[in-house]
Write an enzyme that holds these catalytic residues in place. Structure first.
Site, PDB file in Angstrom:
ATOM      1  CG  HIS A  37      -3.923  -2.501 -11.609  1.00 54.87           C
ATOM      2  ND1 HIS A  37      -4.191  -3.381 -12.551  1.00 54.87           N
ATOM      3  CD2 HIS A  37      -2.433  -2.072 -12.383  1.00 54.87           C
ATOM      4  CE1 HIS A  37      -3.629  -3.554 -13.708  1.00 54.87           C
ATOM      5  NE2 HIS A  37      -2.638  -2.681 -13.505  1.00 54.87           N
ATOM      6  CD  GLU A 150       8.486  -7.065  -5.132  1.00 50.19           C
ATOM      7  OE1 GLU A 150       8.116  -7.977  -4.683  1.00 50.19           O
ATOM      8  OE2 GLU A 150       9.215  -6.255  -4.168  1.00 50.19           O
TER       9      GLU A 150
END
Length: 287
Positions: A37, A150
């Site tokens: 993150h 991704e």
């Protein structure tokens, strides 16, 4: 970094940034943040002048028997991690703030085709919940750009399609998967793993690598490669949900003359569902 909990406060803070001519970047999360993150926020900070992150554990994207109630809430630690990564504003709304009239009557956003199969098959309604909450957040923040990992490859494809189809003026940026040294993709759910399971988990990425290497060497019997990969996962004690080779852009089943492929996997290790993927580009010599 400021933290706000209402849409009114959020929009006021963003209006001030816009008034200063700042480009707005956005990173939506469910909290329980890790280095993956942080990489999303760092990428947003590189591309924008003012970075907004959100933390909201969205009930709409959890199934009846999933981990909504036990999903970790770690706001204080998340705030520190966001600050260090370059976040300027955190939006941490309640369920009531996001769905003031209740979820039963909430308008839904559905992205056909890309939401079906793979995670969509085993988690019905999941991507409708994702698309709905992300579209709401996009309308609240109105960013110039948004960054997604991704690792959640199908989710990223769904968001890209939603933005394109609904003419949202937002640049969607995919950030490569962040991995532990042994190759395991970082995930908030890795914390559910026991020490023994954590030692086993890297077999997921190794399996993807082996299939990717075989394809790069010219192997085109995708069904055989998938069968071998599923057997390898099962031998390590995992329960494969799916392991498939797809076209990287459309997510349709791969064909032998495709040059851009993605290998996608979801597998259970104990009660923890792990997902990962590997992109494979073939040049003319190997395609």
């Amino acid at each position: 970094m400021n933290t706000v909990k209402t849409v009114r406060e959020l929009r006021a803070a963003i209006a001030r940034a816009r008034g200063e001519g700042k480009r707005i970047g956005f990173v939506p999360t469910m909290g329980n943040l890790h280095s993956g993150h942080a990489a999303l926020v760092t990428k947003a900070a590189q591309r924008a002048d003012f970075v907004v992150a959100s933390i909201f554990v969205n009930p709409l994207q959890f199934g009846a028997n999933e981990d909504l109630d036990k999903y970790p809430r770690t706001l204080a630690a998340d705030q520190e991690r966001l600050l260090q990564a370059g976040c300027n504003l955190l939006f941490a709304p309640t369920v009531e703030e996001m769905y003031p009239d209740g979820m039963a009557v909430q308008t839904r956003v559905s992205v056909p085709n890309l939401s079906e199969g793979l995670c969509g098959a085993s988690r019905p309604g999941h991507f409708e919940g994702v698309a709905t909450v992300v579209s709401k957040l996009f309308n609240m923040v109105q960013p110039d750009l948004a960054v997604f990992g991704e690792k959640d490859y199908q989710q990223l494809a769904v968001i890209r399609a939603m933005v394109r189809d609904l003419n949202m003026p937002i640049q969607i940026i995919g950030e490569p998967t962040v991995r532990a040294e042994d190759g395991l993709a970082l995930s908030s759910r890795n914390g559910y793993l026991t020490a023994e399971q954590r030692a086993t988990a890297p077999v997921v990425y190794r399996t993807l690598q082996q299939i990717g290497d075989a394809i790069s060497r010219g192997q085109r019997d995708f069904a055989a490669l998938v069968a071998d990969g599923q057997a390898q996962l099962a031998a390590a004690g995992l329960r494969p949900d799916y392991l498939q080779v797809r076209h990287a852009l459309t997510l349709r089943p791969a064909m032998v003359d495709d040059r851009d492929l993605v290998i996608l996997v979801a597998a259970y290790l104990g009660n923890t569902r792990l997902i990962d993927n590997l992109y494979v580009h073939l040049d003319e010599k190997t395609a």
